[in-house]
Design a protein around this motif. Structure first.
Motif, PDB file in Angstrom:
ATOM      1  N   UNK A  55     -32.281  48.179  -5.650  1.00  0.00           N
ATOM      2  CA  UNK A  55     -31.124  47.386  -5.545  1.00  0.00           C
ATOM      3  C   UNK A  55     -30.183  47.231  -6.900  1.00  0.00           C
ATOM      4  N   UNK A  56     -29.010  47.057  -6.512  1.00  0.00           N
ATOM      5  CA  UNK A  56     -28.154  46.597  -7.563  1.00  0.00           C
ATOM      6  C   UNK A  56     -27.438  45.324  -7.394  1.00  0.00           C
ATOM      7  N   UNK A  57     -27.642  44.825  -6.375  1.00  0.00           N
ATOM      8  CA  UNK A  57     -27.414  43.207  -5.777  1.00  0.00           C
ATOM      9  C   UNK A  57     -28.311  42.588  -4.914  1.00  0.00           C
ATOM     10  N   UNK A  58     -28.849  41.385  -5.055  1.00  0.00           N
ATOM     11  CA  UNK A  58     -29.923  40.679  -4.389  1.00  0.00           C
ATOM     12  C   UNK A  58     -28.951  39.156  -4.265  1.00  0.00           C
ATOM     13  N   UNK A  59     -29.018  38.956  -2.961  1.00  0.00           N
ATOM     14  CA  UNK A  59     -28.297  37.739  -2.447  1.00  0.00           C
ATOM     15  C   UNK A  59     -29.333  37.027  -1.716  1.00  0.00           C
ATOM     16  N   UNK A  60     -29.553  35.628  -2.005  1.00  0.00           N
ATOM     17  CA  UNK A  60     -30.460  34.711  -1.298  1.00  0.00           C
ATOM     18  C   UNK A  60     -29.666  33.582  -0.760  1.00  0.00           C
ATOM     19  N   UNK A  61     -29.574  33.340   0.545  1.00  0.00           N
ATOM     20  CA  UNK A  61     -28.899  32.287   0.951  1.00  0.00           C
ATOM     21  C   UNK A  61     -29.558  31.228   1.663  1.00  0.00           C
ATOM     22  N   UNK A  62     -29.774  29.972   1.400  1.00  0.00           N
ATOM     23  CA  UNK A  62     -30.775  29.029   2.030  1.00  0.00           C
ATOM     24  C   UNK A  62     -29.830  28.346   3.100  1.00  0.00           C
ATOM     25  N   UNK A  63     -29.975  28.561   4.442  1.00  0.00           N
ATOM     26  CA  UNK A  63     -29.603  27.966   5.563  1.00  0.00           C
ATOM     27  C   UNK A  63     -30.231  26.587   5.898  1.00  0.00           C
ATOM     28  N   UNK A  64     -31.389  26.162   5.174  1.00  0.00           N
ATOM     29  CA  UNK A  64     -32.166  25.266   5.700  1.00  0.00           C
ATOM     30  C   UNK A  64     -31.586  23.919   5.353  1.00  0.00           C
ATOM     31  N   UNK A  65     -30.283  23.692   5.594  1.00  0.00           N
ATOM     32  CA  UNK A  65     -29.377  22.548   4.750  1.00  0.00           C
ATOM     33  C   UNK A  65     -29.843  21.105   5.135  1.00  0.00           C
ATOM     34  N   UNK A  77     -31.020  17.344   4.834  1.00  0.00           N
ATOM     35  CA  UNK A  77     -31.763  16.809   3.912  1.00  0.00           C
ATOM     36  C   UNK A  77     -31.637  17.324   2.290  1.00  0.00           C
ATOM     37  N   UNK A  78     -31.007  18.196   2.351  1.00  0.00           N
ATOM     38  CA  UNK A  78     -30.822  18.887   0.996  1.00  0.00           C
ATOM     39  C   UNK A  78     -32.083  20.039   0.733  1.00  0.00           C
ATOM     40  N   UNK A  79     -32.648  20.253   1.808  1.00  0.00           N
ATOM     41  CA  UNK A  79     -33.873  21.127   1.568  1.00  0.00           C
ATOM     42  C   UNK A  79     -33.308  22.545   1.077  1.00  0.00           C
ATOM     43  N   UNK A  80     -31.896  23.098   1.512  1.00  0.00           N
ATOM     44  CA  UNK A  80     -31.595  24.289   1.052  1.00  0.00           C
ATOM     45  C   UNK A  80     -31.317  24.233  -0.611  1.00  0.00           C
ATOM     46  N   UNK A  81     -31.030  23.224  -0.893  1.00  0.00           N
ATOM     47  CA  UNK A  81     -30.829  22.955  -2.444  1.00  0.00           C
ATOM     48  C   UNK A  81     -31.978  23.012  -3.083  1.00  0.00           C
ATOM     49  N   UNK A  82     -33.176  22.237  -2.914  1.00  0.00           N
ATOM     50  CA  UNK A  82     -34.513  22.408  -3.384  1.00  0.00           C
ATOM     51  C   UNK A  82     -34.887  23.749  -3.296  1.00  0.00           C
ATOM     52  N   UNK A  83     -34.647  24.468  -2.233  1.00  0.00           N
ATOM     53  CA  UNK A  83     -35.405  25.977  -2.074  1.00  0.00           C
ATOM     54  C   UNK A  83     -34.511  26.965  -3.000  1.00  0.00           C
ATOM     55  N   UNK A  84     -33.053  26.660  -2.918  1.00  0.00           N
ATOM     56  CA  UNK A  84     -32.223  27.651  -3.820  1.00  0.00           C
ATOM     57  C   UNK A  84     -32.642  27.434  -5.196  1.00  0.00           C
ATOM     58  N   UNK A  85     -32.789  26.185  -5.781  1.00  0.00           N
ATOM     59  CA  UNK A  85     -33.240  26.025  -7.148  1.00  0.00           C
ATOM     60  C   UNK A  85     -34.390  26.648  -7.754  1.00  0.00           C
ATOM     61  N   UNK A  86     -35.234  26.620  -6.751  1.00  0.00           N
ATOM     62  CA  UNK A  86     -36.725  26.969  -6.845  1.00  0.00           C
ATOM     63  C   UNK A  86     -36.584  28.801  -7.071  1.00  0.00           C
ATOM     64  N   UNK A  87     -35.989  29.147  -6.167  1.00  0.00           N
ATOM     65  CA  UNK A  87     -35.631  30.616  -6.223  1.00  0.00           C
ATOM     66  C   UNK A  87     -35.210  31.340  -7.582  1.00  0.00           C
TER      67      UNK A  87
END
Length: 289
Positions: A243-253, A255-265
């Motif tokens: 890989x040259x580029x890795x993209x992780x997008x959290x769509x479990x939005x 209650x802010x769950x996506x924010x929590x998981x994005x920060x943890x990643x």
């Protein structure tokens, strides 16, 4: 390790993020600017539902200029992917959005997200090929959900080396595909929809019915556990050398769950992170930090 790691969420404008991410007194017009202080990418979903004004797109560029690494992924309008009937004007509107972001050095690519009811056929391949011919982008990301796509080298089949497949995580219902990361390009795009099977089944049963925001969003109401996140990271590491580029997008939005998981990643892949006070409070309540 990849040259670039991009981690963010699907959208940024959610009222229920005010207590979990955005400061309660922060005006909505400043949410994107605040978001870009912590993340370096976002998937734009409004472009799936409507064509946006050029002034709005210019605003996105201006509001994220303080983060030179920040990029936008544009979700393609439903006329192309779900209705599969689009006009010359549709093409012009989409291309205008992409061109503004490209000139501002803010475009990461365009997401072609097709529904479960789009199996792999010759007609389907021709349709994808036509979209990539009608709309120019340096990177196309393709999400298909039916298992008939498994094992297919789609970039080769549609003759476009700039198209990358999305690795999606969602409940495995019926003939839903189960992707594993086997990138055919130097880019890997992981989209996390959550694993709320009960609500996902309800959403299928209620398809076409009038629903409020909470009902429409309920299938994405899921918080990934630390163990599930580590499992993703371990699986992705097998592909890092390609890989040259890795993209992780959290769509479990919800209650802010996506924010929590994005920060943890971010923490797993980049080490130390900074958290806004609101998210730090939520993560402490969840006993995640």
């Amino acid at each position: 390790m990849t040259e670039k790691i991009f981690i963010g969420t699907a959208g940024w404008s959610y009222q229920d993020w005010k207590q979990n991410f955005y400061p309660p007194d922060l005006p909505e017009g400043k949410w994107l600017q605040f978001y870009a202080e912590f993340f370096n990418t976002v998937e734009v979903n409004v472009t799936y539902y409507t064509h946006v004004a050029q002034s709005m797109v210019n605003g996105w560029v201006n509001k994220t200029e303080h983060n030179p690494d920040f990029k936008f992924i544009i979700k393609l309008h439903q006329a192309f992917t779900h209705k599969r009937s689009y006009s010359t004007d549709d093409i012009k509107q989409v291309q205008s959005t992409l061109d503004i972001l490209h000139r501002g050095e803010k475009l990461q690519g365009i997401l072609l997200q097709f529904p479960y009811s789009f199996p792999c056929t010759e007609d389907a391949l021709r349709h994808i090929r036509k979209i990539t011919e009608d709309i120019y982008a340096e990177s196309y990301f393709l999400e298909v959900r039916h298992k008939s796509w498994n094992g297919k080298d789609i970039p080769q089949l549609i003759e476009n080396e700039n198209l990358s497949l999305c690795w999606i995580d969602q409940p495995l219902i019926g003939e839903t595909t189960h992707w594993l990361p086997n990138p055919t390009t130097e880019k890997l795009y992981l989209r996390l929809h959550g694993r709320n099977e009960e609500e996902w089944l309800k959403s299928i049963q209620n398809f076409g019915k009038k629903q409020n925001y909470a009902e429409q969003s309920s299938r994405y109401n899921y918080l990934y556990s630390r163990g599930e996140e580590i499992e993703f990271i371990q699986t992705i590491k097998e592909s890092f050398k390609k890989l040259r580029e890795l993209i992780i997008i959290a769509n479990n939005h919800p209650n802010g769950n996506a924010i929590v998981n994005a920060f943890e990643f971010l923490q797993f892949l980049k080490g130390s992170i900074k958290l806004p006070e609101t998210t730090e409070k939520k993560m402490k309540e969840l006993q995640r930090i």
